[in-house]
Design a protein around this motif. Structure first.
Motif, short mmCIF file in Angstrom:
data_model
loop_
_atom_site.label_atom_id
_atom_site.label_comp_id
_atom_site.label_asym_id
_atom_site.label_seq_id
_atom_site.Cartn_x
_atom_site.Cartn_y
_atom_site.Cartn_z
N CYS A 89 0.85 -1.19 0.00
CA CYS A 89 0.00 0.00 0.00
C CYS A 89 0.89 1.24 0.00
O CYS A 89 2.12 1.16 0.11
CB CYS A 89 -0.92 0.03 1.22
SG CYS A 89 -0.02 0.11 2.80
N LEU A 90 0.26 2.40 -0.10
CA LEU A 90 0.96 3.66 0.09
C LEU A 90 1.44 3.79 1.53
O LEU A 90 0.77 3.33 2.46
CB LEU A 90 0.03 4.84 -0.23
CG LEU A 90 -0.45 4.98 -1.68
CD1 LEU A 90 -1.61 5.97 -1.74
CD2 LEU A 90 0.69 5.43 -2.58
N HIS A 91 2.59 4.42 1.70
CA HIS A 91 3.06 4.66 3.07
C HIS A 91 2.08 5.57 3.81
O HIS A 91 1.85 5.40 5.02
CB HIS A 91 4.44 5.30 3.03
CG HIS A 91 5.14 5.28 4.35
ND1 HIS A 91 5.73 4.14 4.87
CD2 HIS A 91 5.31 6.25 5.29
CE1 HIS A 91 6.25 4.42 6.05
NE2 HIS A 91 6.01 5.68 6.33
N HIS A 122 4.11 -8.50 7.30
CA HIS A 122 5.47 -8.57 6.75
C HIS A 122 5.50 -8.15 5.28
O HIS A 122 6.07 -8.82 4.43
CB HIS A 122 6.09 -9.96 6.92
CG HIS A 122 7.59 -9.93 6.84
ND1 HIS A 122 8.36 -11.04 6.58
CD2 HIS A 122 8.46 -8.89 6.96
CE1 HIS A 122 9.64 -10.71 6.55
NE2 HIS A 122 9.72 -9.41 6.79
N HIS A 123 4.89 -7.00 5.03
CA HIS A 123 4.95 -6.39 3.71
C HIS A 123 5.49 -4.97 3.84
O HIS A 123 5.73 -4.48 4.95
CB HIS A 123 3.56 -6.38 3.06
CG HIS A 123 3.09 -7.74 2.64
ND1 HIS A 123 3.81 -8.53 1.78
CD2 HIS A 123 1.98 -8.45 2.97
CE1 HIS A 123 3.17 -9.67 1.59
NE2 HIS A 123 2.06 -9.65 2.31
N SER A 124 5.70 -4.33 2.71
CA SER A 124 6.26 -2.98 2.71
C SER A 124 5.31 -2.01 2.03
O SER A 124 4.33 -2.41 1.42
CB SER A 124 7.62 -2.99 2.01
OG SER A 124 7.50 -3.47 0.69
N GLU A 138 3.18 9.02 -7.56
CA GLU A 138 3.38 10.27 -6.84
C GLU A 138 4.16 10.05 -5.55
O GLU A 138 5.07 10.82 -5.23
CB GLU A 138 2.03 10.93 -6.53
CG GLU A 138 1.37 11.57 -7.75
CD GLU A 138 0.01 12.15 -7.42
OE1 GLU A 138 -0.49 11.92 -6.28
OE2 GLU A 138 -0.57 12.82 -8.29
N GLU A 139 3.82 9.01 -4.80
CA GLU A 139 4.55 8.74 -3.57
C GLU A 139 5.95 8.20 -3.86
O GLU A 139 6.94 8.65 -3.28
CB GLU A 139 3.79 7.75 -2.68
CG GLU A 139 4.53 7.43 -1.40
CD GLU A 139 3.71 6.67 -0.39
OE1 GLU A 139 2.83 7.28 0.26
OE2 GLU A 139 3.95 5.45 -0.24
N GLY A 140 6.03 7.24 -4.78
CA GLY A 140 7.30 6.58 -5.03
C GLY A 140 8.38 7.49 -5.59
O GLY A 140 9.56 7.36 -5.23
N GLN A 141 8.00 8.42 -6.45
CA GLN A 141 8.99 9.29 -7.08
C GLN A 141 9.59 10.31 -6.12
O GLN A 141 10.56 10.98 -6.46
CB GLN A 141 8.35 9.97 -8.29
CG GLN A 141 8.13 9.00 -9.45
CD GLN A 141 7.27 9.57 -10.57
OE1 GLN A 141 6.58 10.58 -10.40
NE2 GLN A 141 7.30 8.91 -11.72
#
Length: 266
Positions: A193-195, A207-209, A245-248
């Protein structure tokens, strides 16, 4: 080489299919995982593949959203072998726990006239940590991802003489496995998911990111292309835009957020 995503979602999605994909190299196909049911057959058809052209299947681990679709592939392969319509041999690669489970389920659920092809023309190939073999014309190295849940394997595959792809399954890349991902042209990594929505989806207890976590890891490792999958599906129409948008903010190279049925040239 191309990758076609048959599914991009996590175990509980309903708006897309569970994460699984096809790697295609010079006409040879490798199916990685099968999702959670016979919808795998629909996904293959819509993506433009004939399931009878698949000769190689890799199963990362035994969770339902990865293994049950493979059981359907076993049924189809064995049934059509019995009918004389599936030509040649087929191979399923995984660690011994997964292979034993698939063999037991198939032997109990399929008629003997079909299951007799298991370990005859349908070969179960055991992998181990650090084992190398040729898959679809590419040198491939398998590695234990050191999962805290079910035992799980990822792999590194040489795209060509200068570039490699690393798939680390559906858990965050472990520090023990960073050596495999380092210098990869492509990293396939889960992002639950999004942070910014981690308080909603609780990725860490599973145990996912998050997108942020995966992007920070790829940035630190110098990955040129990061492909994210195994996500939630609550806002699928806007997933690509929001994840980019979040990742970049944390990753400066090429970030890919594919949809089901999307094909990308590697």
């Amino acid at each position: 080489m191309n990758i076609t995503m048959l599914g991009t979602g996590n175990a509980l999605v309903t708006e897309c299919y569970n994460t699984c994909f096809i790697l295609e190299n010079n006409g040879q196909l490798l199916l990685v995982d099968g999702g959670g049911g016979n919808t795998i057959l629909h996904q293959l058809k819509v993506a433009g593949f004939n399931w009878m052209d698949i000769r190689h299947i890799f199963v990362t681990h035994k969770h339902l959203d990865h293994i049950i679709g493979v059981l359907w592939m076993i049924r189809m392969i064995c049934q059509f072998m019995n009918h004389g319509e599936y030509k040649g041999e087929a191979y399923i690669y995984s660690h011994v726990e997964v292979l034993d489970l698939l063999r037991e389920m198939a032997k109990k659920l399929l008629p003997e006239k079909d299951s007799r092809y298991i370990d005859d023309r349908l070969h179960f190939v055991e992998i181990s940590d650090g084992r190398k073999m040729d898959l679809i014309g590419c040198e491939t190295l398998f590695f234990d991802i050191h999962s805290s849940k079910a035992k799980q394997f990822g792999f590194c595959m040489n795209i060509d003489s200068k570039r490699k792809l690393t798939c680390c399954g559906d858990e965050p890349l472990s520090p023990f496995c960073e050596q495999y991902a380092a210098a990869s042209e492509w990293l396939l990594h889960e992002a639950f998911c999004l942070h910014s929505e981690s308080n909603i989806f609780d990725p860490y207890e599973k145990h996912h990111s998050t997108v942020k976590d995966a992007c920070e890891k790829a940035e630190a490792l110098g990955i040129k292309n990061l492909l994210l999958y195994h996500t939630e599906d609550k806002n699928l129409a806007n997933r690509k835009k929001l994840y980019l948008e979040e990742g970049q903010k944390y990753y400066t190279e090429k970030l890919w957020i594919p949809d089901d049925f999307e094909t990308i040239e590697l």
